[in-house]
Design a protein around this motif. Structure first.
Motif, PDB file in Angstrom:
ATOM      1  N   THR A   3      -2.643 -32.236 -12.345  1.00  5.85           N
ATOM      2  CA  THR A   3      -3.598 -32.623 -10.966  1.00  5.85           C
ATOM      3  C   THR A   3      -4.471 -31.735 -10.513  1.00  5.85           C
ATOM      4  O   THR A   3      -6.059 -31.558  -9.961  1.00  5.85           O
ATOM      5  N   VAL A   4      -4.445 -29.960  -9.929  1.00  7.15           N
ATOM      6  CA  VAL A   4      -4.913 -29.242 -10.040  1.00  7.15           C
ATOM      7  C   VAL A   4      -5.781 -28.783 -11.031  1.00  7.15           C
ATOM      8  O   VAL A   4      -7.349 -28.552 -10.590  1.00  7.15           O
ATOM      9  N   ASN A   6      -7.216 -30.695 -13.193  1.00  5.26           N
ATOM     10  CA  ASN A   6      -7.880 -31.972 -12.595  1.00  5.26           C
ATOM     11  C   ASN A   6      -8.724 -31.823 -11.607  1.00  5.26           C
ATOM     12  O   ASN A   6     -10.261 -32.562 -12.198  1.00  5.26           O
ATOM     13  N   VAL A   7      -8.534 -31.562 -10.515  1.00  4.32           N
ATOM     14  CA  VAL A   7      -9.152 -31.680  -9.243  1.00  4.32           C
ATOM     15  C   VAL A   7     -10.765 -30.401  -9.651  1.00  4.32           C
ATOM     16  O   VAL A   7     -11.507 -30.574  -9.217  1.00  4.32           O
ATOM     17  N   ARG A   8      -9.948 -29.360 -10.073  1.00  8.27           N
ATOM     18  CA  ARG A   8     -10.867 -28.419 -10.370  1.00  8.27           C
ATOM     19  C   ARG A   8     -12.406 -29.319 -11.453  1.00  8.27           C
ATOM     20  O   ARG A   8     -12.820 -28.393 -10.762  1.00  8.27           O
ATOM     21  N   THR A  10     -12.904 -32.380 -12.341  1.00 11.87           N
ATOM     22  CA  THR A  10     -13.348 -33.995 -11.945  1.00 11.87           C
ATOM     23  C   THR A  10     -14.965 -32.983 -10.352  1.00 11.87           C
ATOM     24  O   THR A  10     -15.778 -33.909 -10.558  1.00 11.87           O
ATOM     25  N   PHE A  11     -14.477 -32.188  -9.818  1.00 12.89           N
ATOM     26  CA  PHE A  11     -14.843 -32.624  -8.357  1.00 12.89           C
ATOM     27  C   PHE A  11     -15.458 -30.892  -8.211  1.00 12.89           C
ATOM     28  O   PHE A  11     -16.649 -30.900  -7.777  1.00 12.89           O
ATOM     29  N   LEU A  12     -14.795 -29.798  -7.811  1.00 15.01           N
ATOM     30  CA  LEU A  12     -15.201 -28.755  -8.137  1.00 15.01           C
ATOM     31  C   LEU A  12     -15.996 -28.222  -8.512  1.00 15.01           C
ATOM     32  O   LEU A  12     -17.012 -27.673  -8.164  1.00 15.01           O
ATOM     33  N   SER A  28     -14.691 -22.015  -4.704  1.00 12.92           N
ATOM     34  CA  SER A  28     -13.634 -23.112  -4.536  1.00 12.92           C
ATOM     35  C   SER A  28     -12.130 -22.655  -4.241  1.00 12.92           C
ATOM     36  O   SER A  28     -11.782 -22.101  -5.354  1.00 12.92           O
ATOM     37  N   VAL A  30      -8.194 -24.773  -4.587  1.00 15.23           N
ATOM     38  CA  VAL A  30      -7.000 -25.504  -4.103  1.00 15.23           C
ATOM     39  C   VAL A  30      -5.786 -24.888  -4.691  1.00 15.23           C
ATOM     40  O   VAL A  30      -5.454 -24.078  -4.397  1.00 15.23           O
ATOM     41  N   TYR A  32      -1.717 -26.225  -1.842  1.00 19.28           N
ATOM     42  CA  TYR A  32      -0.952 -27.087  -1.458  1.00 19.28           C
ATOM     43  C   TYR A  32      -1.335 -26.177  -0.101  1.00 19.28           C
ATOM     44  O   TYR A  32      -0.209 -25.185   0.221  1.00 19.28           O
TER      45      TYR A  32
END
Length: 85
Positions: A3-4, A6-8, A10-12, A28, A30, A32
């Motif tokens: 998940t981390v 993918n966030v990096r 896709t978005f960051l 940036s 990520v 929790y």
């Protein structure tokens, strides 16, 4: 953690690349945890002098005015907090 990652990806990373290309110094992370506490921890670790945060649309009186994360940050942050609409 996938998940981390993918966030990096896709978005960051695209956002950091775009802002860096525009001449800004950007980093940036990520993490929790409690959002306000985590932002405050990162602020302290990075030596930031101010926190800029967008107003959210949560419920409750303070939250309706600013949002729960901005409201909490205003109370706990070691640096000034600027809430933008």
């Amino acid at each position: 953690d996938q998940t981390v990652k993918n966030v990096r990806i896709t978005f960051l990373e695209p956002l950091v690349n775009e802002l860096t290309a525009a001449g800004y110094t950007v980093s940036s992370e990520v993490r929790y945890g409690n959002v306000a506490k985590t932002i405050n921890e990162i602020t302290t670790e990075k030596g930031a002098k101010v926190i800029y945060i967008a107003k959210s649309n949560d419920t409750g009186l303070a939250s309706r005015l600013l949002g729960s994360v901005p409201s909490t940050l205003i109370q706990i942050a070691a640096v000034p907090v600027v809430v933008v609409p």
